[in-house]
Write a protein that holds these residues in place. Structure first.
Motif, PDB file in Angstrom:
ATOM      1  N   SER A  23       0.494  -1.302  -0.027  1.00 41.97           N
ATOM      2  CA  SER A  23      -0.353  -0.282  -0.155  1.00 41.97           C
ATOM      3  C   SER A  23       0.836   1.093   0.008  1.00 41.97           C
ATOM      4  N   ALA A  24       2.000   0.903   0.317  1.00 42.20           N
ATOM      5  CA  ALA A  24       2.814   2.297   0.643  1.00 42.20           C
ATOM      6  C   ALA A  24       3.640   2.163  -0.669  1.00 42.20           C
ATOM      7  N   ALA A  25       4.081   1.475  -0.607  1.00 40.16           N
ATOM      8  CA  ALA A  25       4.808   1.890  -2.428  1.00 40.16           C
ATOM      9  C   ALA A  25       3.636   2.157  -3.681  1.00 40.16           C
ATOM     10  N   MET A  26       2.302   1.898  -3.129  1.00 35.89           N
ATOM     11  CA  MET A  26       1.532   2.158  -4.845  1.00 35.89           C
ATOM     12  C   MET A  26       0.856   3.207  -4.338  1.00 35.89           C
ATOM     13  N   LEU A  27       0.931   4.017  -2.857  1.00 37.14           N
ATOM     14  CA  LEU A  27       0.917   5.855  -2.536  1.00 37.14           C
ATOM     15  C   LEU A  27       2.538   6.202  -2.886  1.00 37.14           C
ATOM     16  N   GLY A  28       3.243   5.179  -3.009  1.00 36.61           N
ATOM     17  CA  GLY A  28       4.521   6.815  -3.115  1.00 36.61           C
ATOM     18  C   GLY A  28       4.157   6.629  -4.821  1.00 36.61           C
ATOM     19  N   LEU A  29       4.422   5.170  -5.450  1.00 35.71           N
ATOM     20  CA  LEU A  29       3.984   6.251  -7.122  1.00 35.71           C
ATOM     21  C   LEU A  29       3.228   7.060  -7.768  1.00 35.71           C
ATOM     22  N   ALA A  30       1.814   6.757  -6.945  1.00 35.76           N
ATOM     23  CA  ALA A  30       0.464   7.088  -7.306  1.00 35.76           C
ATOM     24  C   ALA A  30       1.256   9.121  -6.951  1.00 35.76           C
ATOM     25  N   ALA A  31       1.926   9.253  -6.119  1.00 37.80           N
ATOM     26  CA  ALA A  31       2.472  10.433  -5.652  1.00 37.80           C
ATOM     27  C   ALA A  31       3.287  11.307  -6.569  1.00 37.80           C
TER      28      ALA A  31
END
Length: 150
Positions: free
Chosen positions: A15-23
């Motif tokens: 989840s943190a990785a996906m949020l980081g990539l989206a950001a």
């Protein structure tokens, strides 16, 4: 450590990785729209990632702080690699996906690393620390009490 805890940890990391990539992708859109680097945007992105992780992925604490720092660092790396990919695509007359696939992650990383300036590194370090601090601390009780009264 139980299987449930391991799965929760893997899900939180994902989840943190996906949020980081989206950001990082949103950061890239703003950078391309304004046509110049925006290293200062790491600070609001780090704060936003800390809030999202603390609110929806993990409760405030060390785990949330590490995940927020990881997401912020990943967003900064990703935006630089995307911008390098866009520059390669523009210079070679290719699409973004084709240029990134042809260049490969290693070349994109090396070019992004060479393009880093001291402000990029400084803002990324500050944003990583800010995200970790914001995700580590618990929300104030007063803010909860005010929200409950309304």
């Amino acid at each position: 450590m139980s299987v449930r805890n391991v799965l929760l940890f893997v899900f939180a990391l994902f989840s943190a990785a996906m949020l980081g990539l989206a950001a990082g992708a949103v950061w890239m859109v703003a950078t391309l729209y304004l046509r110049h680097p925006l290293p200062w945007l790491a600070l609001p992105i780090g704060a936003l990632l800390a809030w999202a992780i603390r609110s929806f992925v993990r409760p405030a604490g060390v785990g949330a702080a590490l995940l927020a720092a990881w997401g912020t660092l990943l967003a900064a790396i990703y935006v630089n690699m995307l911008i390098v990919g866009i520059l390669i695509a523009g210079n070679m007359g290719m699409g973004l996906i084709d240029a990134m696939r042809t260049a490969g992650a290693g070349m994109l990383w090396q070019l992004a690393r060479m393009a880093l300036s001291p402000p990029d590194i400084g803002y990324t370090a500050l944003a990583t620390l800010l995200a970790a601090w914001l995700a580590w601390r618990a929300p104030r009780k007063r803010a909860r009490a005010i929200a409950a009264d309304k």
